[in-house]
Scaffold this active site. Structure first.
Site, short mmCIF file in Angstrom:
data_model
loop_
_atom_site.label_atom_id
_atom_site.label_comp_id
_atom_site.label_asym_id
_atom_site.label_seq_id
_atom_site.Cartn_x
_atom_site.Cartn_y
_atom_site.Cartn_z
N CYS A 67 -3.04 1.66 6.66
CA CYS A 67 -3.31 0.99 7.94
C CYS A 67 -3.94 1.96 8.92
CB CYS A 67 -2.03 0.40 8.50
SG CYS A 67 -0.68 1.57 8.49
N ASN B 257 0.81 -1.24 0.00
CA ASN B 257 0.00 0.00 0.00
C ASN B 257 0.83 1.28 0.00
OD1 ASN B 257 0.74 -0.61 2.63
ND2 ASN B 257 -1.10 0.28 3.51
N GLU C 254 4.08 -4.50 12.46
CA GLU C 254 3.22 -3.34 12.18
C GLU C 254 2.04 -3.87 11.38
OE1 GLU C 254 3.88 -0.46 13.38
OE2 GLU C 254 5.99 -0.60 13.90
P1 NDP Z 1 0.21 -9.22 3.76
O1 NDP Z 1 0.26 -9.61 5.19
O2 NDP Z 1 -0.54 -10.05 2.82
O3 NDP Z 1 1.70 -9.13 3.17
C1 NDP Z 1 2.70 -8.35 3.77
C2 NDP Z 1 4.06 -8.85 3.29
O4 NDP Z 1 4.28 -10.17 3.80
C3 NDP Z 1 4.16 -8.97 1.77
O5 NDP Z 1 5.47 -8.64 1.38
C4 NDP Z 1 3.90 -10.45 1.56
O6 NDP Z 1 4.41 -10.95 0.36
C5 NDP Z 1 4.64 -11.04 2.74
N1 NDP Z 1 4.24 -12.39 3.09
C6 NDP Z 1 3.14 -13.11 2.71
N2 NDP Z 1 3.15 -14.34 3.31
C7 NDP Z 1 4.27 -14.39 4.07
C8 NDP Z 1 4.83 -15.38 4.95
N3 NDP Z 1 4.24 -16.54 5.17
N4 NDP Z 1 5.98 -15.09 5.58
C9 NDP Z 1 6.58 -13.88 5.40
N5 NDP Z 1 6.11 -12.92 4.59
C10 NDP Z 1 4.96 -13.16 3.93
O7 NDP Z 1 -0.29 -7.73 3.76
P2 NDP Z 1 -0.64 -6.83 2.52
O8 NDP Z 1 0.55 -6.75 1.60
O9 NDP Z 1 -1.95 -7.28 1.96
O10 NDP Z 1 -0.78 -5.38 3.19
C11 NDP Z 1 -1.95 -4.92 3.75
C12 NDP Z 1 -1.90 -5.03 5.26
O11 NDP Z 1 -0.77 -4.32 5.76
C13 NDP Z 1 -3.10 -4.39 5.90
O12 NDP Z 1 -3.59 -5.23 6.92
C14 NDP Z 1 -2.53 -3.11 6.51
O13 NDP Z 1 -3.27 -2.63 7.59
C15 NDP Z 1 -1.17 -3.54 6.88
N6 NDP Z 1 -0.31 -2.39 7.02
C16 NDP Z 1 0.10 -2.02 8.27
C17 NDP Z 1 0.87 -0.88 8.46
C18 NDP Z 1 1.33 -0.46 9.82
O14 NDP Z 1 2.21 0.38 9.88
N7 NDP Z 1 0.79 -0.98 10.90
C19 NDP Z 1 1.24 -0.03 7.31
C20 NDP Z 1 0.78 -0.52 6.06
C21 NDP Z 1 0.02 -1.66 5.93
P3 NDP Z 1 3.48 -11.03 -0.94
O15 NDP Z 1 2.75 -9.73 -1.06
O16 NDP Z 1 4.48 -11.20 -2.01
O17 NDP Z 1 2.55 -12.17 -0.73
#
Ligand code: NDP
Length: 528
Positions: free
Chosen positions: A281, A147, A247
């Site tokens: 988020c 995002n 996070e």
């Molecule tokens: P995901 O949890 O789907 O993915 C986050 C990252 O983790 C991606 O790089 C993803 O790779 C990777 N990933 C997926 N599976 C695994 C695994 N088993 N082990 C390690 N890494 C893995 O989140 P989104 O990308 O959909 O992002 C949206 C979410 O992020 C929302 O819930 C949002 O609220 C949160 N967010 C929180 C923030 C904060 O500061 N608290 C800021 C921004 C977002 P891939 O995409 O390649 O599958």
């Protein structure tokens, strides 16, 4: 249009523009072996980097900053094409905060990580002193979402590097090109090889990074993403006793009190709910408005929402762009449909927009909502603003805290003291009074959540401290005087320990001075 990885034949992932569906580039699908090698290279490069002064590290970060400044528009367009957000938003919400943070940590990390002396009370009178120094952790694994594909990982990369670490960054499979641009910028800034390794791929690539473990040199995982994946990452890291910062998601409430400036609150609500197409988020995911002003507030919100322009952000100046992927768009539709089924009312928006090629959802305002609905309980992460009324401050706080999440919250009031008082009652990592969303952009302030929004912090001094290992160094300048508590435990020793319990532990120098005769006796006893 698909954003799925092609594995294993092509060993590539494809990045698509979510506003149009066109392919914009490809990135390698790194295997677990390649992830391990990247950590190995980072580990090998890190000690020389840690031995540099803060000034030398800052020089590289500031060189990178210059490159970003020179390529603002190009980077903004890349982020816009890979995420579907307006280029203006890429600039204001990603590039500007990134530049500010680069400047801040380049200039201030030395001060923020200065060794500090600790007041050890009466032990100081015994010739002792204590100091804490901050050592880099080694290699930091950063796993980031789609995002804010520039601002989120860049901030952590800069902080980790300034603290003397090397980094292995795994971006989301949906936004690999933006992360690769971060890598390119640092490479051109002459960051020594190995210090910033970027491993692209899908969830399996991220899982491979969490599997590497401290024995191979990984010091910590900084994870930003969903609660579900965060739990997986924490479980994988726990197998190695590897620390993590999580996070995670949010369901951030906005409370509008009856004495708020309604026009500002309405504008803040729609920006807070619809910026980044609601995919932040810290987005305003729930709005609670005092019943006495609800009608006027809702009118203003609807009027402002209707004035927003939505289109392909590459072609026109728009306010709201596309959503970044179809799965997220489906979640938005599911939440709206569930809410409608339980009696909610859509005042404007409410639908997927099929007029454009990509994943668009109209900015949507919903009323008649309650906490039985997914829309008020689960993270929607889309351009939807549900509004509910309350009668008393206590009720507003109760509603705000009725959530598994606790990332940010906001309170709108003309009375700052009242705002602060209520802010302290809210369960969230950040509470803003008369502001929404934006404090992630402040380099100096900590960012992180409570409850299922995660643990640990990024940004600010607290965030920097996550990237170092504090080491306590204790010095005794009187080594020729044996400690009173050492062997042997004679009858005299027992009496002295009782006196210590009664007098020394009061913290009073006067009381402790009364122990001197017994101390001297004990010292003589052992000298003989
Ligand atoms: P995901 O949890 O789907 O993915 C986050 C990252 O983790 C991606 O790089 C993803 O790779 C990777 N990933 C997926 N599976 C695994 C695994 N088993 N082990 C390690 N890494 C893995 O989140 P989104 O990308 O959909 O992002 C949206 C979410 O992020 C929302 O819930 C949002 O609220 C949160 N967010 C929180 C923030 C904060 O500061 N608290 C800021 C921004 C977002 P891939 O995409 O390649 O599958």
């Amino acid at each position: 249009m698909s954003t799925r990885t092609l594995r294993p034949e092509t060993a590539e992932i494809i990045s698509y523009n979510p506003a149009t569906g066109e392919e914009i580039g490809r990135a390698p699908l790194n295997t677990p072996e390649e992830v391990r090698s990247a950590v190995g290279r980072a580990r090998a490069a890190q000690p020389a980097w840690a031995s540099l002064s803060f000034r030398d590290r800052a020089h590289i970060v500031l060189q990178a900053r210059k490159i970003v400044l020179a390529e603002l528009d190009e980077i903004g367009k890349l982020i816009s094409r890979e995420t579907g957000k307006p280029a203006a938003e890429a600039l204001s919400m990603e590039i500007v905060p990134g530049l500010d943070l680069m400047h801040y940590f380049a200039r201030h990390t030395a001060r923020l990580l200065q060794p500090n002396r600790i007041d050890i009370g009466q032990y100081g009178f015994m010739g002792r002193s204590s100091q804490v120094i901050y050592k880099p952790l080694g290699v930091i694994g950063i796993i980031s979402p789609w995002n804010f594909p520039w601002a989120t990982p860049l901030a952590e990369v800069v902080m980790a590097l300034m603290a003397g670490n090397a980094v292995v960054l795994k971006p989301s499979e949906l936004t690999p090109l933006t992360a690769m641009k971060i890598g390119e910028v640092f490479q051109r800034a002459q960051l020594p090889k190995g210090l910033l390794e970027i491993v692209t791929g899908d969830g399996a690539t991220g899982a491979a990074l969490t599997d590497v473990g401290p024995e191979a040199g990984l010091g910590k995982i900084m994870f930003t993403g969903s609660v579900a994946t965060g739990k997986r990452v924490a479980a994988a890291a726990a197998k190695h006793l590897m620390p993590t910062v999580l996070e995670l998601g949010g369901k951030d409430p906005m409370i509008v009190l009856e004495d708020a400036n309604l026009q500002s609150a309405a504008r803040a609500a729609i920006w807070g709910a619809f910026c980044n197409a609601g995919q932040a988020c810290a987005s305003v995911e729930r709005c609670y408005v005092h019943e006495s002003i609800a009608t006027r507030f809702i009118e203003l919100v609807v009027k402002e929402t209707l004035a927003l322009k939505q289109d392909n952000p590459a072609e026109k100046e728009v306010d709201v762009g596309a959503m970044s992927n179809e799965r997220q768009l489906q979640i938005v539709e599911e939440h709206i449909s569930d809410a409608l089924g339980r009696g909610a009312r859509v005042l404007t928006g409410g639908k997927r927009l099929k007029t454009f090629g990509g994943w668009f959802h109209e900015p949507t305002v919903v009323t008649n909502v309650d906490h039985s609905m997914d829309l008020m309980r689960d993270e929607t992460f889309g351009p939807v603003l549900p509004i509910m009324t309350f009668k008393t401050d206590d009720e507003a706080i109760k509603l705000a805290n009725d959530s598994i999440y606790g990332l940010t919250a906001s309170i709108w009031t003309g009375n700052i003291a009242r705002g602060r008082r209520l802010a302290e009652q809210i369960e969230a990592g950040t509470v803003m009074v008369n502001e929404v969303v934006y404090t992630h952009a402040i380099a100096q302030t900590p960012w992180g959540g409570v409850k299922q929004s995660g643990y640990g912090r990024t940004h600010g001094r607290l965030g920097l401290l996550e990237l170092v290992s504090p080491q306590h160094i204790h010095v005794n300048r009187l080594p020729f005087v044996p400690d009173a508590w050492w062997f042997r435990y004679s009858t005299g020793a027992g009496l002295l320990f009782r006196s210590l319990a009664k007098r020394f532990t009061t913290g009073s120098i006067l009381q402790s001075s009364l122990l001197l005769p017994q101390m001297i006796k004990r010292w003589r006893e052992r000298r003989d």
